[in-house]
Scaffold this motif. Sequence first.
Motif, PDB file in Angstrom:
ATOM      1  N   LEU A   1     -16.264  49.501  34.654  1.00  0.00           N
ATOM      2  CA  LEU A   1     -17.008  48.975  33.609  1.00  0.00           C
ATOM      3  C   LEU A   1     -18.409  48.636  33.599  1.00  0.00           C
ATOM      4  O   LEU A   1     -18.769  48.218  34.710  1.00  0.00           O
ATOM      5  CB  LEU A   1     -16.079  47.677  33.247  1.00  0.00           C
ATOM      6  N   SER A   2     -19.091  48.749  32.526  1.00  0.00           N
ATOM      7  CA  SER A   2     -20.539  48.149  32.463  1.00  0.00           C
ATOM      8  C   SER A   2     -20.432  46.645  32.358  1.00  0.00           C
ATOM      9  O   SER A   2     -19.380  46.192  31.799  1.00  0.00           O
ATOM     10  CB  SER A   2     -21.349  48.740  31.638  1.00  0.00           C
ATOM     11  N   MET A   3     -21.647  46.029  32.464  1.00  0.00           N
ATOM     12  CA  MET A   3     -21.480  44.673  32.246  1.00  0.00           C
ATOM     13  C   MET A   3     -21.414  44.412  30.735  1.00  0.00           C
ATOM     14  O   MET A   3     -20.866  43.280  30.201  1.00  0.00           O
ATOM     15  CB  MET A   3     -22.711  43.886  32.846  1.00  0.00           C
ATOM     16  N   MET A   4     -21.955  45.485  29.853  1.00  0.00           N
ATOM     17  CA  MET A   4     -21.830  45.302  28.522  1.00  0.00           C
ATOM     18  C   MET A   4     -20.435  45.442  28.083  1.00  0.00           C
ATOM     19  O   MET A   4     -19.921  44.892  27.104  1.00  0.00           O
ATOM     20  CB  MET A   4     -22.465  46.313  27.802  1.00  0.00           C
ATOM     21  N   ASP A   5     -19.517  46.125  28.826  1.00  0.00           N
ATOM     22  CA  ASP A   5     -18.187  46.440  28.914  1.00  0.00           C
ATOM     23  C   ASP A   5     -17.526  45.254  28.674  1.00  0.00           C
ATOM     24  O   ASP A   5     -16.627  44.417  27.915  1.00  0.00           O
ATOM     25  CB  ASP A   5     -17.468  47.406  29.559  1.00  0.00           C
ATOM     26  N   VAL A   6     -17.724  44.312  29.786  1.00  0.00           N
ATOM     27  CA  VAL A   6     -17.331  43.053  30.093  1.00  0.00           C
ATOM     28  C   VAL A   6     -17.581  42.188  28.984  1.00  0.00           C
ATOM     29  O   VAL A   6     -16.549  41.505  28.548  1.00  0.00           O
ATOM     30  CB  VAL A   6     -17.890  42.623  31.669  1.00  0.00           C
ATOM     31  N   ALA A   7     -18.765  42.198  28.410  1.00  0.00           N
ATOM     32  CA  ALA A   7     -19.326  41.266  27.315  1.00  0.00           C
ATOM     33  C   ALA A   7     -18.405  41.563  26.165  1.00  0.00           C
ATOM     34  O   ALA A   7     -17.855  40.731  25.335  1.00  0.00           O
ATOM     35  CB  ALA A   7     -20.615  41.283  26.913  1.00  0.00           C
ATOM     36  N   ASN A   8     -18.067  42.886  25.797  1.00  0.00           N
ATOM     37  CA  ASN A   8     -17.440  43.404  24.895  1.00  0.00           C
ATOM     38  C   ASN A   8     -15.808  43.005  24.785  1.00  0.00           C
ATOM     39  O   ASN A   8     -15.307  42.772  23.788  1.00  0.00           O
ATOM     40  CB  ASN A   8     -17.594  44.946  24.579  1.00  0.00           C
ATOM     41  N   ILE A   9     -15.410  42.905  25.981  1.00  0.00           N
ATOM     42  CA  ILE A   9     -14.083  42.354  26.235  1.00  0.00           C
ATOM     43  C   ILE A   9     -13.787  41.089  25.879  1.00  0.00           C
ATOM     44  O   ILE A   9     -12.773  40.333  25.166  1.00  0.00           O
ATOM     45  CB  ILE A   9     -13.636  42.740  27.654  1.00  0.00           C
ATOM     46  N   LEU A  10     -14.642  40.203  26.404  1.00  0.00           N
ATOM     47  CA  LEU A  10     -14.668  38.830  25.978  1.00  0.00           C
ATOM     48  C   LEU A  10     -14.911  38.727  24.472  1.00  0.00           C
ATOM     49  O   LEU A  10     -14.524  37.793  23.873  1.00  0.00           O
ATOM     50  CB  LEU A  10     -15.955  38.174  26.786  1.00  0.00           C
ATOM     51  N   ARG A  11     -15.826  39.204  23.740  1.00  0.00           N
ATOM     52  CA  ARG A  11     -15.965  39.322  22.450  1.00  0.00           C
ATOM     53  C   ARG A  11     -14.768  39.473  21.644  1.00  0.00           C
ATOM     54  O   ARG A  11     -14.434  38.889  20.795  1.00  0.00           O
ATOM     55  CB  ARG A  11     -17.074  40.449  22.093  1.00  0.00           C
ATOM     56  N   ARG A  12     -13.865  40.402  22.262  1.00  0.00           N
ATOM     57  CA  ARG A  12     -12.573  40.843  21.495  1.00  0.00           C
ATOM     58  C   ARG A  12     -11.450  39.873  21.680  1.00  0.00           C
ATOM     59  O   ARG A  12     -10.935  39.379  20.593  1.00  0.00           O
ATOM     60  CB  ARG A  12     -12.165  42.021  21.994  1.00  0.00           C
ATOM     61  N   HIS A  13     -11.578  39.336  22.642  1.00  0.00           N
ATOM     62  CA  HIS A  13     -10.573  38.294  23.011  1.00  0.00           C
ATOM     63  C   HIS A  13     -10.702  36.967  22.857  1.00  0.00           C
ATOM     64  O   HIS A  13      -9.954  35.987  22.555  1.00  0.00           O
ATOM     65  CB  HIS A  13      -9.967  38.358  24.502  1.00  0.00           C
ATOM     66  N   PHE A  14     -12.145  36.624  22.746  1.00  0.00           N
ATOM     67  CA  PHE A  14     -12.454  34.862  22.537  1.00  0.00           C
ATOM     68  C   PHE A  14     -13.731  35.308  21.336  1.00  0.00           C
ATOM     69  O   PHE A  14     -14.803  34.673  21.908  1.00  0.00           O
ATOM     70  CB  PHE A  14     -13.127  34.576  23.870  1.00  0.00           C
ATOM     71  N   PRO A  15     -13.304  35.349  20.243  1.00  0.00           N
ATOM     72  CA  PRO A  15     -14.211  35.530  19.219  1.00  0.00           C
ATOM     73  C   PRO A  15     -14.971  34.213  18.998  1.00  0.00           C
ATOM     74  O   PRO A  15     -16.158  34.346  18.454  1.00  0.00           O
ATOM     75  CB  PRO A  15     -13.516  35.861  18.050  1.00  0.00           C
ATOM     76  N   ALA A  16     -14.611  33.148  19.419  1.00  0.00           N
ATOM     77  CA  ALA A  16     -15.020  31.763  19.142  1.00  0.00           C
ATOM     78  C   ALA A  16     -16.507  31.874  20.017  1.00  0.00           C
ATOM     79  O   ALA A  16     -17.363  30.804  19.740  1.00  0.00           O
ATOM     80  CB  ALA A  16     -14.343  30.516  19.579  1.00  0.00           C
ATOM     81  N   PHE A  17     -16.705  32.521  20.817  1.00  0.00           N
ATOM     82  CA  PHE A  17     -17.986  32.626  21.737  1.00  0.00           C
ATOM     83  C   PHE A  17     -18.682  33.783  21.520  1.00  0.00           C
ATOM     84  O   PHE A  17     -19.714  33.969  22.104  1.00  0.00           O
ATOM     85  CB  PHE A  17     -17.404  32.925  23.358  1.00  0.00           C
ATOM     86  N   ALA A  18     -18.432  34.403  20.600  1.00  0.00           N
ATOM     87  CA  ALA A  18     -19.126  35.571  20.083  1.00  0.00           C
ATOM     88  C   ALA A  18     -20.804  35.491  19.950  1.00  0.00           C
ATOM     89  O   ALA A  18     -21.439  36.501  20.568  1.00  0.00           O
ATOM     90  CB  ALA A  18     -18.924  36.195  18.892  1.00  0.00           C
ATOM     91  N   SER A  19     -21.121  34.362  19.548  1.00  0.00           N
ATOM     92  CA  SER A  19     -22.639  34.307  19.334  1.00  0.00           C
ATOM     93  C   SER A  19     -23.279  33.917  20.742  1.00  0.00           C
ATOM     94  O   SER A  19     -24.432  34.047  21.029  1.00  0.00           O
ATOM     95  CB  SER A  19     -22.748  32.832  18.499  1.00  0.00           C
ATOM     96  N   ASN A  20     -22.540  33.512  21.742  1.00  0.00           N
ATOM     97  CA  ASN A  20     -23.078  33.307  22.902  1.00  0.00           C
ATOM     98  C   ASN A  20     -23.298  34.581  23.822  1.00  0.00           C
ATOM     99  O   ASN A  20     -23.743  34.513  24.772  1.00  0.00           O
ATOM    100  CB  ASN A  20     -21.928  32.156  23.704  1.00  0.00           C
ATOM    101  N   LEU A  21     -22.473  35.558  23.539  1.00  0.00           N
ATOM    102  CA  LEU A  21     -22.291  36.709  24.499  1.00  0.00           C
ATOM    103  C   LEU A  21     -23.408  37.698  24.122  1.00  0.00           C
ATOM    104  O   LEU A  21     -24.094  37.866  23.024  1.00  0.00           O
ATOM    105  CB  LEU A  21     -21.068  37.596  24.010  1.00  0.00           C
TER     106      LEU A  21
END
Length: 347
Positions: A256-276
């Motif tokens: 995974l790229s680090m952007m892949d990691v950020a996108n996984i977090l975006r999908r599962h934790f939408p409340a944090f989307a603006s921080n990612l």
Amino acid sequence: MTKSLVLVTGGSGFIASHIIIQLLNQGYQVRTTVRSLKKVPLIKKMLTTGGITDFTDLSFAEADLMNEEPWADAVAGAEYVIHVASPTPTLNFKNEDEMIRPAVNGVLYVLRAASQAHVKRVVLTSAYGAIFAGHRDRKTPFTEDVWSDLNAKGIHPYQRSKTMAEHAAWDFMAKDKSWMTLAAVNPVGVMGPVLASDYSHSNIQIQDMLEGKTKAVPKVDSGYIDVRDVASLHILAMTKPEAAGQRFLATTGETLSMMDVANILRRHFPAFASNLPTHVLPTTLLKLAARTNPMLRMVASVAGTYAETSDHKAVTLLGWQHRSAEEAIVATAQSMIDLGIVEVPGN
């Protein structure tokens, strides 16, 4: 029937704490080393978070990687040793020796004591860093047959220390006259449930992303593995006869790229989307910044390098099973939220 005693070194560490949990749940007696007995309450708190309620089969010994003397007492009576303790990547070391010497000497102290105590098997927690470093033109997945090339330019002292420590372990075993055997486990980036605010350096990137501290991610590819699966692999490497004399990559085989990691977090934790993060930092800028910022040097040393790995050996030889990289990353973030390490925006 007397329970087998396992010595686990560095009991306050992220991987070690999960190994201890699984050993206790499987009916082993565990002794774990700490640099200071002041760490005992923290370890018990972490193990309690991990579901342990009975500490009858757990004991503690004070020992560190800079002093050989305490290791004979620490190892006494143990059937197995899992040597997890190692210097972690430090950002402000004066020279490479600060990381390398305790890693190499610590391995030799533990192995000497284990050999003299007639331990059956030692499992060494090595690292992916002892496999991939220095192979910039690699085109096929890294396996356990590959060793980091310490003659290559730009190898970070952490990778150098892990490589030299593992080499020292195998060199020791080649000359050892006891019946002891050795196995090594080489994890990629370790994720999974944190048990306290004291956890592995791999997890800090998740915390930084969730808290909005990472504005852009470097172009770094990596494998990720859940700490619970790293722990189970250590126990298989400890108990399976066919693990003797072998190294095992602890990886899911995904990259995974680090952007892949950020996108996984975006999908599962939408409340944090603006921080990612949503942007990738050019490698030329990263390497330039790393010249004056020690915090970026380790990341810069691996930016843009090939990172495919294979889980084939551990899966086929030991019957190891693992979660996906995505599950491991989600579990990391969820545990940080559950423990209040990271606050949900707006709460």
